[in-house]
Write a protein that holds these residues in place. Structure first.
Motif, PDB file in Angstrom:
ATOM      1  N   GLY A 141      -3.244 -13.517 -13.809  1.00  0.00           N
ATOM      2  CA  GLY A 141      -3.633 -14.773 -13.184  1.00  0.00           C
ATOM      3  C   GLY A 141      -4.871 -14.690 -12.319  1.00  0.00           C
ATOM      4  N   ARG A 142      -5.382 -13.479 -12.077  1.00  0.00           N
ATOM      5  CA  ARG A 142      -6.557 -13.330 -11.230  1.00  0.00           C
ATOM      6  C   ARG A 142      -7.837 -13.433 -12.064  1.00  0.00           C
ATOM      7  N   SER A 143      -8.903 -13.829 -11.426  1.00  0.00           N
ATOM      8  CA  SER A 143     -10.234 -13.791 -12.039  1.00  0.00           C
ATOM      9  C   SER A 143     -11.128 -13.003 -11.093  1.00  0.00           C
ATOM     10  N   LEU A 144     -11.561 -11.841 -11.539  1.00  0.00           N
ATOM     11  CA  LEU A 144     -12.265 -10.908 -10.663  1.00  0.00           C
ATOM     12  C   LEU A 144     -13.770 -11.127 -10.771  1.00  0.00           C
ATOM     13  N   LYS A 145     -14.356 -11.673  -9.712  1.00  0.00           N
ATOM     14  CA  LYS A 145     -15.790 -11.952  -9.692  1.00  0.00           C
ATOM     15  C   LYS A 145     -16.517 -10.971  -8.773  1.00  0.00           C
ATOM     16  N   ASN A 146     -17.653 -10.482  -9.259  1.00  0.00           N
ATOM     17  CA  ASN A 146     -18.508  -9.568  -8.489  1.00  0.00           C
ATOM     18  C   ASN A 146     -17.716  -8.373  -7.958  1.00  0.00           C
ATOM     19  N   CYS A 147     -16.831  -7.836  -8.810  1.00  0.00           N
ATOM     20  CA  CYS A 147     -16.035  -6.658  -8.453  1.00  0.00           C
ATOM     21  C   CYS A 147     -16.317  -5.535  -9.446  1.00  0.00           C
ATOM     22  N   ILE A 148     -16.048  -4.316  -9.009  1.00  0.00           N
ATOM     23  CA  ILE A 148     -16.011  -3.191  -9.938  1.00  0.00           C
ATOM     24  C   ILE A 148     -14.581  -2.672  -9.932  1.00  0.00           C
ATOM     25  N   VAL A 149     -14.011  -2.549 -11.106  1.00  0.00           N
ATOM     26  CA  VAL A 149     -12.584  -2.249 -11.246  1.00  0.00           C
ATOM     27  C   VAL A 149     -12.410  -0.938 -12.000  1.00  0.00           C
ATOM     28  N   VAL A 150     -11.531  -0.072 -11.476  1.00  0.00           N
ATOM     29  CA  VAL A 150     -11.180   1.168 -12.163  1.00  0.00           C
ATOM     30  C   VAL A 150      -9.706   1.088 -12.535  1.00  0.00           C
ATOM     31  N   LEU A 151      -9.422   1.099 -13.831  1.00  0.00           N
ATOM     32  CA  LEU A 151      -8.043   1.140 -14.318  1.00  0.00           C
ATOM     33  C   LEU A 151      -7.780   2.552 -14.823  1.00  0.00           C
ATOM     34  N   ASP A 152      -6.891   3.260 -14.141  1.00  0.00           N
ATOM     35  CA  ASP A 152      -6.584   4.650 -14.464  1.00  0.00           C
ATOM     36  C   ASP A 152      -5.259   4.724 -15.225  1.00  0.00           C
ATOM     37  N   GLU A 153      -5.044   5.835 -15.938  1.00  0.00           N
ATOM     38  CA  GLU A 153      -3.817   6.052 -16.722  1.00  0.00           C
ATOM     39  C   GLU A 153      -3.559   4.899 -17.690  1.00  0.00           C
ATOM     40  N   ALA A 154      -4.613   4.415 -18.311  1.00  0.00           N
ATOM     41  CA  ALA A 154      -4.506   3.229 -19.160  1.00  0.00           C
ATOM     42  C   ALA A 154      -3.704   3.480 -20.435  1.00  0.00           C
ATOM     43  N   GLN A 155      -3.436   4.746 -20.762  1.00  0.00           N
ATOM     44  CA  GLN A 155      -2.603   5.017 -21.939  1.00  0.00           C
ATOM     45  C   GLN A 155      -1.185   4.464 -21.750  1.00  0.00           C
TER      46      GLN A 155
ATOM     47  N   THR B  35       0.831  -1.209   0.000  1.00  0.00           N
ATOM     48  CA  THR B  35       0.000   0.000   0.000  1.00  0.00           C
ATOM     49  C   THR B  35       0.863   1.255   0.000  1.00  0.00           C
ATOM     50  N   GLN B  36       1.910   1.264   0.837  1.00  0.00           N
ATOM     51  CA  GLN B  36       2.790   2.427   0.923  1.00  0.00           C
ATOM     52  C   GLN B  36       3.604   2.623  -0.351  1.00  0.00           C
ATOM     53  N   LYS B  37       4.010   1.510  -0.961  1.00  0.00           N
ATOM     54  CA  LYS B  37       4.763   1.602  -2.210  1.00  0.00           C
ATOM     55  C   LYS B  37       3.916   2.212  -3.327  1.00  0.00           C
ATOM     56  N   LEU B  38       2.630   1.852  -3.341  1.00  0.00           N
ATOM     57  CA  LEU B  38       1.759   2.287  -4.421  1.00  0.00           C
ATOM     58  C   LEU B  38       1.132   3.651  -4.185  1.00  0.00           C
ATOM     59  N   ASP B  39       1.203   4.135  -2.954  1.00  0.00           N
ATOM     60  CA  ASP B  39       0.497   5.371  -2.610  1.00  0.00           C
ATOM     61  C   ASP B  39       0.802   6.535  -3.552  1.00  0.00           C
ATOM     62  N   PRO B  40       2.086   6.787  -3.926  1.00  0.00           N
ATOM     63  CA  PRO B  40       2.346   7.909  -4.835  1.00  0.00           C
ATOM     64  C   PRO B  40       1.666   7.745  -6.185  1.00  0.00           C
ATOM     65  N   TYR B  41       1.537   6.507  -6.656  1.00  0.00           N
ATOM     66  CA  TYR B  41       0.958   6.252  -7.969  1.00  0.00           C
ATOM     67  C   TYR B  41      -0.564   6.328  -7.948  1.00  0.00           C
ATOM     68  N   LEU B  42      -1.155   5.907  -6.837  1.00  0.00           N
ATOM     69  CA  LEU B  42      -2.609   5.849  -6.742  1.00  0.00           C
ATOM     70  C   LEU B  42      -3.200   7.052  -6.015  1.00  0.00           C
ATOM     71  N   LYS B  43      -2.355   8.037  -5.688  1.00  0.00           N
ATOM     72  CA  LYS B  43      -2.816   9.207  -4.942  1.00  0.00           C
ATOM     73  C   LYS B  43      -3.987   9.918  -5.624  1.00  0.00           C
ATOM     74  N   PRO B  44      -3.999  10.074  -6.967  1.00  0.00           N
ATOM     75  CA  PRO B  44      -5.163  10.729  -7.578  1.00  0.00           C
ATOM     76  C   PRO B  44      -6.469   9.993  -7.307  1.00  0.00           C
ATOM     77  N   LEU B  45      -6.419   8.664  -7.254  1.00  0.00           N
ATOM     78  CA  LEU B  45      -7.629   7.891  -6.965  1.00  0.00           C
ATOM     79  C   LEU B  45      -8.052   8.072  -5.514  1.00  0.00           C
ATOM     80  N   PHE B  46      -7.067   8.090  -4.597  1.00  0.00           N
ATOM     81  CA  PHE B  46      -7.378   8.337  -3.186  1.00  0.00           C
ATOM     82  C   PHE B  46      -7.940   9.744  -3.003  1.00  0.00           C
ATOM     83  N   ASP B  47      -7.362  10.722  -3.704  1.00  0.00           N
ATOM     84  CA  ASP B  47      -7.860  12.099  -3.604  1.00  0.00           C
ATOM     85  C   ASP B  47      -9.333  12.157  -3.990  1.00  0.00           C
ATOM     86  N   ALA B  48      -9.689  11.457  -5.062  1.00  0.00           N
ATOM     87  CA  ALA B  48     -11.088  11.428  -5.497  1.00  0.00           C
ATOM     88  C   ALA B  48     -11.969  10.795  -4.428  1.00  0.00           C
TER      89      ALA B  48
END
Length: 320
Positions: free
Chosen positions: A225-239, A183-196
């Motif tokens: 390798g994951r199979s995401l069931k009954n989830c809602i997923v947001v993929l940001d910066e997909a470019q 979580t701490q490693k990813l925080d700088p990258y996912l900060k815009p999502l947390f801000d929202a």
């Protein structure tokens, strides 16, 4: 021959909100129509030789009144949007989509409403498609609205978990060399999502989501390798996904899941921009039934007014 049309609004409170402070909304509409609008008591008058302009006037005034009755205060920006909507679709489908689309997130900080026509279409597509793409420049609200929609779905218990993901390439560093847990490693990258999330939820609601493990952060590379069931997923910066990463992500969706993918094709950080997974997905999937694509332009920017000018300056430099 000049024709005069009149709309009567009996409720003085409604009348004041429709007209705006110092009749600002009426002045904005008058400038767009190019003919005189004036008030007399509880009457709003419009004079024009053009029957189409009279029809537009009637439609927009009724839309402004409709908005007031839904506890949404009209402003000049709304007048501009409704005027654009009428020019695109005189049947008023676009204006109704714009006025009626809203999210009321349980435990949220307030109602979330579309600020322009493309945001309204984006919100509609997220509601009607299990896979939806929002593509456009910075500041158009594509990530904010994706997170808002996802939170609304989770907190209304339509899905068991929200998964937030981004490709981690911006810093050019391996996650393993960064301090802290995942979580701490990813925080700088996912900060815009947390801000929202923090903007959209009250502090107790955000804490409750954490305690109930209702959301998860995951770098895109960890999705394999994951199979995401009954989830809602947001993929940001997909470019910044590669073609292989995008294909891998799209094939993770399991039964009962939904995905929203956002990106800006003008900000590809990959060494070879032509290999962007988002670019390829748009080309291959745009005509596939059941997949929604929403496109935004510089005109849809809803941040500080200077952002539009900054984007325009950079675009002019790039094309010159």
């Amino acid at each position: 021959m000049i024709n005069t049309n009149m709309i009567v609004i009996e409720d003085p409170e409604y009348l004041g909100k429709v007209c705006g402070a110092n009749d600002r909304n009426l002045k904005q509409l008058e400038g767009l129509l190019g003919d005189r609008i004036y008030t007399r008591g509880n009457e709003i008058h419009f004079s024009s030789q053009n029957e189409e302009k009279i029809q537009i006037f009637n439609s927009i005034l009724n839309d402004l009144l409709f908005s007031v009755k839904r506890n949404r205060i009209p402003d000049a920006y709304m007048v501009d949007t409704l005027f654009s909507a009428f020019g695109q679709e005189p049947d008023r489908k676009s204006s109704m989509e714009f006025l009626e689309n809203e999210l009321n997130i349980p435990g949220g900080t307030g109602r979330i409403r579309a600020r322009n026509l493309n945001q309204a279409r984006y919100m509609s597509q997220m509601q009607s498609h299990d896979l939806c793409f929002g593509i456009g420049p910075a500041g158009t609200g594509k990530t904010f609205l994706a997170v808002a929609f996802a939170l609304n779905e989770i907190l209304n218990r339509r899905y068991r978990k929200l998964i937030l993901s981004r490709p981690v390439i911006e810093a050019g560093e391996s996650l393993g060399f960064l301090p802290g847990d995942l979580t701490q490693k990813l925080d700088p990258y996912l900060k815009p999502l947390f801000d929202a999330m923090e903007d959209l939820l009250t502090a107790p609601s955000f804490q409750k989501m954490q305690e109930m493990n209702l959301y998860e952060i995951s770098p895109l590379a960890y999705m394999r390798g994951r199979s995401l069931k009954n989830c809602i997923v947001v993929l940001d910066e997909a470019q910044n996904t590669t073609r292989e990463q995008m294909k891998m992500f799209l094939t993770r969706l399991g039964e009962g899941s939904r995905a929203i993918i956002t990106g800006d094709l003008t900000q590809i950080d990959l060494p070879c921009k032509e290999k962007s997974g988002l670019l390829e997905a748009e080309r291959l999937l745009k005509s596939v039934e059941g997949i929604g694509f929403s496109s935004f332009s510089r005109g849809d920017v809803v941040r500080h007014p200077l952002v539009k000018k900054i984007l325009e300056a950079y675009e002019q430099e790039h094309t010159s």
